[in-house]
Write a protein that holds these residues in place. Structure first.
Motif, PDB file in Angstrom:
ATOM      1  N   LEU A  21     -14.690  -2.698   5.977  1.00 21.32           N
ATOM      2  CA  LEU A  21     -13.561  -2.609   6.908  1.00 21.32           C
ATOM      3  C   LEU A  21     -12.233  -2.535   6.154  1.00 21.32           C
ATOM      4  O   LEU A  21     -11.318  -1.812   6.570  1.00 21.32           O
ATOM      5  CB  LEU A  21     -13.565  -3.800   7.860  1.00 21.32           C
ATOM      6  N   THR A  22     -12.120  -3.259   5.051  1.00 24.39           N
ATOM      7  CA  THR A  22     -10.899  -3.188   4.254  1.00 24.39           C
ATOM      8  C   THR A  22     -10.718  -1.794   3.659  1.00 24.39           C
ATOM      9  O   THR A  22      -9.613  -1.242   3.679  1.00 24.39           O
ATOM     10  CB  THR A  22     -10.928  -4.239   3.131  1.00 24.39           C
ATOM     11  N   LEU A  23     -11.800  -1.209   3.141  1.00 20.45           N
ATOM     12  CA  LEU A  23     -11.707   0.150   2.601  1.00 20.45           C
ATOM     13  C   LEU A  23     -11.354   1.169   3.683  1.00 20.45           C
ATOM     14  O   LEU A  23     -10.545   2.080   3.457  1.00 20.45           O
ATOM     15  CB  LEU A  23     -13.019   0.535   1.926  1.00 20.45           C
ATOM     16  N   GLY A  24     -11.945   1.024   4.856  1.00 23.42           N
ATOM     17  CA  GLY A  24     -11.608   1.916   5.969  1.00 23.42           C
ATOM     18  C   GLY A  24     -10.158   1.760   6.400  1.00 23.42           C
ATOM     19  O   GLY A  24      -9.467   2.747   6.665  1.00 23.42           O
ATOM     20  N   GLY A  25      -9.689   0.525   6.457  1.00 23.90           N
ATOM     21  CA  GLY A  25      -8.290   0.279   6.813  1.00 23.90           C
ATOM     22  C   GLY A  25      -7.332   0.817   5.772  1.00 23.90           C
ATOM     23  O   GLY A  25      -6.280   1.373   6.104  1.00 23.90           O
ATOM     24  N   LEU A  26      -7.683   0.666   4.492  1.00 25.91           N
ATOM     25  CA  LEU A  26      -6.843   1.216   3.427  1.00 25.91           C
ATOM     26  C   LEU A  26      -6.744   2.737   3.519  1.00 25.91           C
ATOM     27  O   LEU A  26      -5.671   3.313   3.347  1.00 25.91           O
ATOM     28  CB  LEU A  26      -7.402   0.831   2.059  1.00 25.91           C
ATOM     29  N   THR A  27      -7.861   3.374   3.814  1.00 24.64           N
ATOM     30  CA  THR A  27      -7.864   4.824   3.943  1.00 24.64           C
ATOM     31  C   THR A  27      -6.985   5.276   5.113  1.00 24.64           C
ATOM     32  O   THR A  27      -6.184   6.203   4.984  1.00 24.64           O
ATOM     33  CB  THR A  27      -9.302   5.340   4.135  1.00 24.64           C
ATOM     34  N   ALA A  28      -7.136   4.610   6.250  1.00 28.37           N
ATOM     35  CA  ALA A  28      -6.325   4.967   7.417  1.00 28.37           C
ATOM     36  C   ALA A  28      -4.849   4.664   7.178  1.00 28.37           C
ATOM     37  O   ALA A  28      -3.979   5.458   7.543  1.00 28.37           O
ATOM     38  CB  ALA A  28      -6.834   4.224   8.653  1.00 28.37           C
ATOM     39  N   ALA A  29      -4.540   3.531   6.551  1.00 30.92           N
ATOM     40  CA  ALA A  29      -3.145   3.177   6.274  1.00 30.92           C
ATOM     41  C   ALA A  29      -2.526   4.144   5.268  1.00 30.92           C
ATOM     42  O   ALA A  29      -1.341   4.471   5.362  1.00 30.92           O
ATOM     43  CB  ALA A  29      -3.061   1.743   5.754  1.00 30.92           C
ATOM     44  N   PHE A  30      -3.323   4.609   4.312  1.00 33.22           N
ATOM     45  CA  PHE A  30      -2.823   5.610   3.369  1.00 33.22           C
ATOM     46  C   PHE A  30      -2.460   6.894   4.090  1.00 33.22           C
ATOM     47  O   PHE A  30      -1.438   7.519   3.801  1.00 33.22           O
ATOM     48  CB  PHE A  30      -3.873   5.878   2.283  1.00 33.22           C
ATOM     49  N   GLY A  31      -3.282   7.284   5.052  1.00 27.91           N
ATOM     50  CA  GLY A  31      -2.979   8.480   5.839  1.00 27.91           C
ATOM     51  C   GLY A  31      -1.705   8.316   6.651  1.00 27.91           C
ATOM     52  O   GLY A  31      -0.917   9.257   6.782  1.00 27.91           O
ATOM     53  N   VAL A  32      -1.490   7.119   7.198  1.00 29.91           N
ATOM     54  CA  VAL A  32      -0.269   6.863   7.978  1.00 29.91           C
ATOM     55  C   VAL A  32       0.957   6.916   7.077  1.00 29.91           C
ATOM     56  O   VAL A  32       1.990   7.483   7.443  1.00 29.91           O
ATOM     57  CB  VAL A  32      -0.360   5.487   8.686  1.00 29.91           C
ATOM     58  N   ALA A  33       0.863   6.332   5.886  1.00 35.15           N
ATOM     59  CA  ALA A  33       2.021   6.256   4.998  1.00 35.15           C
ATOM     60  C   ALA A  33       2.248   7.523   4.191  1.00 35.15           C
ATOM     61  O   ALA A  33       3.299   7.677   3.567  1.00 35.15           O
ATOM     62  CB  ALA A  33       1.854   5.067   4.053  1.00 35.15           C
ATOM     63  N   ALA A  34       1.288   8.454   4.192  1.00 32.00           N
ATOM     64  CA  ALA A  34       1.383   9.641   3.342  1.00 32.00           C
ATOM     65  C   ALA A  34       2.500  10.587   3.765  1.00 32.00           C
ATOM     66  O   ALA A  34       3.021  11.326   2.940  1.00 32.00           O
ATOM     67  CB  ALA A  34       0.049  10.392   3.334  1.00 32.00           C
ATOM     68  N   CYS A  35       2.879  10.579   5.029  1.00 32.81           N
ATOM     69  CA  CYS A  35       3.872  11.553   5.466  1.00 32.81           C
ATOM     70  C   CYS A  35       5.298  11.156   5.100  1.00 32.81           C
ATOM     71  O   CYS A  35       6.097  12.004   4.771  1.00 32.81           O
ATOM     72  CB  CYS A  35       3.756  11.791   6.964  1.00 32.81           C
ATOM     73  N   CYS A  36       5.610   9.912   5.139  1.00 35.47           N
ATOM     74  CA  CYS A  36       7.010   9.529   4.956  1.00 35.47           C
ATOM     75  C   CYS A  36       7.234   8.456   3.893  1.00 35.47           C
ATOM     76  O   CYS A  36       8.038   8.620   2.988  1.00 35.47           O
ATOM     77  CB  CYS A  36       7.576   9.026   6.278  1.00 35.47           C
ATOM     78  N   ALA A  37       6.547   7.351   4.017  1.00 31.69           N
ATOM     79  CA  ALA A  37       6.830   6.194   3.170  1.00 31.69           C
ATOM     80  C   ALA A  37       6.418   6.414   1.717  1.00 31.69           C
ATOM     81  O   ALA A  37       7.205   6.134   0.801  1.00 31.69           O
ATOM     82  CB  ALA A  37       6.139   4.957   3.727  1.00 31.69           C
ATOM     83  N   LEU A  38       5.217   6.876   1.488  1.00 32.58           N
ATOM     84  CA  LEU A  38       4.751   7.048   0.111  1.00 32.58           C
ATOM     85  C   LEU A  38       5.555   8.080  -0.667  1.00 32.58           C
ATOM     86  O   LEU A  38       5.900   7.822  -1.820  1.00 32.58           O
ATOM     87  CB  LEU A  38       3.261   7.381   0.092  1.00 32.58           C
ATOM     88  N   PRO A  39       5.870   9.256  -0.109  1.00 34.00           N
ATOM     89  CA  PRO A  39       6.702  10.183  -0.885  1.00 34.00           C
ATOM     90  C   PRO A  39       8.064   9.600  -1.250  1.00 34.00           C
ATOM     91  O   PRO A  39       8.541   9.790  -2.376  1.00 34.00           O
ATOM     92  CB  PRO A  39       6.857  11.396   0.037  1.00 34.00           C
ATOM     93  N   LEU A  40       8.674   8.875  -0.327  1.00 36.39           N
ATOM     94  CA  LEU A  40       9.969   8.257  -0.632  1.00 36.39           C
ATOM     95  C   LEU A  40       9.851   7.214  -1.734  1.00 36.39           C
ATOM     96  O   LEU A  40      10.658   7.173  -2.667  1.00 36.39           O
ATOM     97  CB  LEU A  40      10.558   7.613   0.623  1.00 36.39           C
ATOM     98  N   LEU A  41       8.837   6.356  -1.636  1.00 40.65           N
ATOM     99  CA  LEU A  41       8.667   5.310  -2.643  1.00 40.65           C
ATOM    100  C   LEU A  41       8.287   5.874  -4.000  1.00 40.65           C
ATOM    101  O   LEU A  41       8.827   5.441  -5.027  1.00 40.65           O
ATOM    102  CB  LEU A  41       7.606   4.313  -2.181  1.00 40.65           C
ATOM    103  N   LEU A  42       7.375   6.830  -4.016  1.00 37.65           N
ATOM    104  CA  LEU A  42       6.968   7.414  -5.291  1.00 37.65           C
ATOM    105  C   LEU A  42       8.108   8.189  -5.946  1.00 37.65           C
ATOM    106  O   LEU A  42       8.283   8.139  -7.164  1.00 37.65           O
ATOM    107  CB  LEU A  42       5.748   8.315  -5.094  1.00 37.65           C
ATOM    108  N   THR A  43       8.884   8.902  -5.156  1.00 36.28           N
ATOM    109  CA  THR A  43      10.033   9.623  -5.695  1.00 36.28           C
ATOM    110  C   THR A  43      11.084   8.654  -6.220  1.00 36.28           C
ATOM    111  O   THR A  43      11.690   8.895  -7.261  1.00 36.28           O
ATOM    112  CB  THR A  43      10.640  10.540  -4.620  1.00 36.28           C
ATOM    113  N   ALA A  44      11.290   7.555  -5.537  1.00 34.52           N
ATOM    114  CA  ALA A  44      12.249   6.554  -5.995  1.00 34.52           C
ATOM    115  C   ALA A  44      11.802   5.927  -7.317  1.00 34.52           C
ATOM    116  O   ALA A  44      12.635   5.529  -8.131  1.00 34.52           O
ATOM    117  CB  ALA A  44      12.426   5.463  -4.944  1.00 34.52           C
TER     118      ALA A  44
END
Length: 123
Positions: A21-44
């Motif tokens: 369940l943790t792995l499934g949640g991580l995968t889904a949360a990564f998909g949610v954050a991939a559009c906005c949050a992760l690009p901003l954080l990684l670029t920063a």
């Protein structure tokens, strides 16, 4: 004898259930954050985020489903971990019997919740 095998099977399922369940949640949360949050954080941080574009395009139409799936997976994993801790019913050789695996699962839950919150905040 049959009762003992059923109890052992239940323990094994709940031990690996929290991890899955943790792995499934991580995968889904990564998909949610991939559009906005992760690009901003990684670029920063100075890390390239162009590789997230394809993931973001695939995940964007399913954002609400991914939010619900991640939330349910994290809630289920937390409940299973809590039940394991309260019952102390792990047998040797089962995933939940290893303290390192339990710690990794808790770290995965915290990281996934952080990704989920970032995905909600930057959406």
């Amino acid at each position: 004898m049959s009762d003992l095998s059923n109890i052992s099977r239940e323990r094994r399922v709940s031990g690996t259930g929290a991890v899955l369940l943790t792995l499934g949640g991580l995968t889904a949360a990564f998909g949610v954050a991939a559009c906005c949050a992760l690009p901003l954080l990684l670029t920063a941080m100075g890390v390239g985020a162009a590789w997230l574009g394809g993931i973001a395009l695939l995940a964007a139409p399913h954002r609400l489903f991914l939010l619900a799936a991640a939330s349910l997976c994290f809630a289920g994993a937390a409940v299973l971990l809590w039940r394991q801790h309260r019952a102390l019913a792990c047998t040797p050789g089962v995933v939940c019997a290893r303290p390192a695996m339990r710690g990794i699962t808790v770290i995965g839950l915290v990281a996934g919740l952080a990704l989920l919150c970032l995905g909600l905040a930057y959406a």
